[in-house]
Design a protein around this motif. Structure first.
Motif, PDB file in Angstrom:
ATOM      1  N   LYS A   3       0.644 170.698   6.254  1.00 22.13           N
ATOM      2  CA  LYS A   3       0.196 171.410   7.442  1.00 22.13           C
ATOM      3  C   LYS A   3      -0.620 170.488   8.362  1.00 22.13           C
ATOM      4  CE  LYS A   3      -2.423 175.546   8.569  1.00 22.13           C
ATOM      5  NZ  LYS A   3      -3.403 176.458   8.013  1.00 22.13           N
ATOM      6  N   PHE A   4      -1.377 169.612   7.737  1.00 22.58           N
ATOM      7  CA  PHE A   4      -2.241 168.725   8.529  1.00 22.58           C
ATOM      8  C   PHE A   4      -1.761 167.278   8.415  1.00 22.58           C
ATOM      9  CE2 PHE A   4      -5.011 172.247   7.200  1.00 22.58           C
ATOM     10  CZ  PHE A   4      -5.271 172.766   8.461  1.00 22.58           C
ATOM     11  N   GLN A   5      -1.629 166.665   9.579  1.00 23.96           N
ATOM     12  CA  GLN A   5      -1.181 165.261   9.565  1.00 23.96           C
ATOM     13  C   GLN A   5      -2.375 164.325   9.521  1.00 23.96           C
ATOM     14  OE1 GLN A   5       1.245 163.786  12.686  1.00 23.96           O
ATOM     15  NE2 GLN A   5       2.901 165.214  12.194  1.00 23.96           N
ATOM     16  N   TRP A   6      -2.205 163.220   8.842  1.00 19.50           N
ATOM     17  CA  TRP A   6      -3.246 162.200   8.885  1.00 19.50           C
ATOM     18  C   TRP A   6      -3.419 161.720  10.312  1.00 19.50           C
ATOM     19  CZ3 TRP A   6      -1.937 158.454   4.226  1.00 19.50           C
ATOM     20  CH2 TRP A   6      -2.408 159.046   3.049  1.00 19.50           C
ATOM     21  N   SER A   7      -4.623 161.297  10.633  1.00 22.06           N
ATOM     22  CA  SER A   7      -4.867 160.710  11.953  1.00 22.06           C
ATOM     23  C   SER A   7      -4.004 159.458  12.087  1.00 22.06           C
ATOM     24  CB  SER A   7      -6.343 160.313  12.083  1.00 22.06           C
ATOM     25  OG  SER A   7      -6.623 159.271  11.166  1.00 22.06           O
ATOM     26  N   GLN A  11      -2.775 156.771   9.286  1.00 28.49           N
ATOM     27  CA  GLN A  11      -1.347 156.469   9.098  1.00 28.49           C
ATOM     28  C   GLN A  11      -1.084 154.969   9.248  1.00 28.49           C
ATOM     29  OE1 GLN A  11       1.369 158.910  11.428  1.00 28.49           O
ATOM     30  NE2 GLN A  11      -0.061 160.620  11.320  1.00 28.49           N
TER      31      GLN A  11
END
Ligand SMILES: Cc1ncc(COP(=O)(O)O)c(C=O)c1O
Length: 383
Positions: A3-7, A11
């Motif tokens: 649901k949440f992507q790494w910044s 990344q």
């Protein structure tokens, strides 16, 4: 995808080398495969006994259980000042030129947040300690790999850094005694680098974590060079000197302007070092010189045994001049350090592939002498 992507910044970070190696070791353990661990620079030797006692006694004192001053305990800073004067004949001002850290990595990695803007260049040695790259990326900077080559005694050739890069560079990381190459920087090089950085307005982050892990030549502090305080900040650690890796304590020192900037970053990030740890660290600096002498003898003995064994096994180009590492060129016929490390793993030895320290580390393997002589001999037999 979760649901949440790494910044983007997370990344962009390569996997942290030692976390990856830890994962591999975990897999081996799960499969109940025995191995000799020569991968990470975490000494197997216990910290000085009396340091533990000071820690324990100090931890019981109520005041020490509260938030510590984020600038560090004055008594610890005074001890650092005396030690520095005795060891390097360099005077430091207790209030403005010394800043205790939660281990040197903490200071090294946070430092660019105080002085580097997105788009600036940070010069990182290659091969080099992986934290420098993360530090540059966290600050939004471009990490520019400066090669450390055997033919140049693993010192950077400053004249080869392109003018465009020099002009945009805000910071250079340097580390001598060097991990992983074991090189020690002569004072003549330190003079040259101070002059170069003063000319181009580049800050030197001089990582001296291994200043006490030497055999013959005593390593220098950058501050032995006149004018270095104008451009340099030094990083020191109890981790390697007193085998106190888990205590998380060290210090930064140098030019007051640079220390002030790092202190401001830290004041906004952490809330000081456990006071009892600072007392233990001060005790170590003032009282444990004999321990450090014994440590050096132990590591030297290990080094001599291991290097002799490596030679007998066909390794020709071996560097082991300081620190507790051995930096060895892969024997003829091997090109990829990762493949070589995988082969070693099959034989029951975990070592660190040179490529993990940057592209100029390719073709080498690093062994950490963090097991006893008996184990090192076993490792040689397995090679
Ligand atoms: C070159 C170098 N600098 C800094 C560190 C960080 O040490 P610490 O944060 O334990 O002081 C290490 C740890 O291995 C290192 O090899």
């Amino acid at each position: 995808m979760g649901k949440f992507q790494w910044s983007k910044r997370l990344q962009d970070l390569p996997p942290y080398l030692f976390a990856e190696i830890d994962r591999k070791k975990g897999e081996l353990r799960k499969k109940k495969v025995n191995f000799i661990d020569l991968s990470i620079g975490d000494p197997d030797i216990l910290a000085p006994k009396q340091v533990n006692k000071v820690l324990y006694d100090s931890a019981k004192i109520k005041a020490n259980q509260k938030y510590a001053l984020d600038q560090g305990k004055p008594e610890f800073k005074k001890t650092i000042k005396s030690w520095f004067k005795k060891r390097f004949n360099v005077s430091l001002d207790v209030d403005s030129e010394i800043l205790p850290l939660i281990g040197s990595k903490e200071g090294l990695v946070h430092f660019p947040l105080g002085f580097v803007n997105p788009g600036d260049y940070v010069l990182i040695p290659s091969p080099g300690y992986p934290g420098y790259r993360s530090a540059a990326l966290f600050a939004g900077a471009n990490a520019y790999e400066v090669p450390l080559l055997a033919e140049n005694n693993f010192l950077p050739d400053l004249d080869k850094i392109p003018l465009k890069v020099r002009n945009k560079a805000k910071l250079i990381y340097l580390n001598y005694p060097n991990n992983p190459t074991t090189a020690i920087a002569p004072l003549s090089f330190l003079r040259k680098v101070v002059k170069f950085c003063a000319k181009y307005g580049i800050i030197i982050a001089y990582d001296n974590a291994y200043s006490e892990v030497y055999f013959d030549k005593k390593p220098h502090s950058i501050f032995e060079v006149k004018g270095a305080k104008e451009v340099a900040v030094g990083f020191h650690s109890h981790s390697k000197t007193f085998c106190m890796t888990g205590f998380r304590v060290g210090w930064a020192c140098g030019g007051s302007e640079l220390i002030k900037g790092l202190a401001k970053v830290k004041a906004n990030l952490d809330s000081g070092i456990f006071s009892a740890v600072q007392d233990a660290a001060a005790y170590a600096l003032s009282n444990e010189a004999d321990y450090v002498n014994r440590l050096r003898k132990t590591i030297k003995n290990r080094r001599d045994v291991f290097v002799k064994g490596l030679r007998a096994k066909g390794f020709k180009d071996i560097h082991a001049d300081s620190t507790f590492y051995v930096w060895a060129k892969l024997p003829k016929g091997n090109k990829s350090s990762i493949d070589f490390a995988k082969e070693l793993m099959k034989k029951g030895i975990v070592a660190t592939p040179g490529l993990g320290f940057g592209k100029y580390g390719e073709g080498y393997i690093r062994f950490a002498l963090t097991v006893d002589v008996k184990c090192l001999k076993e490792a040689i037999n397995l090679l």
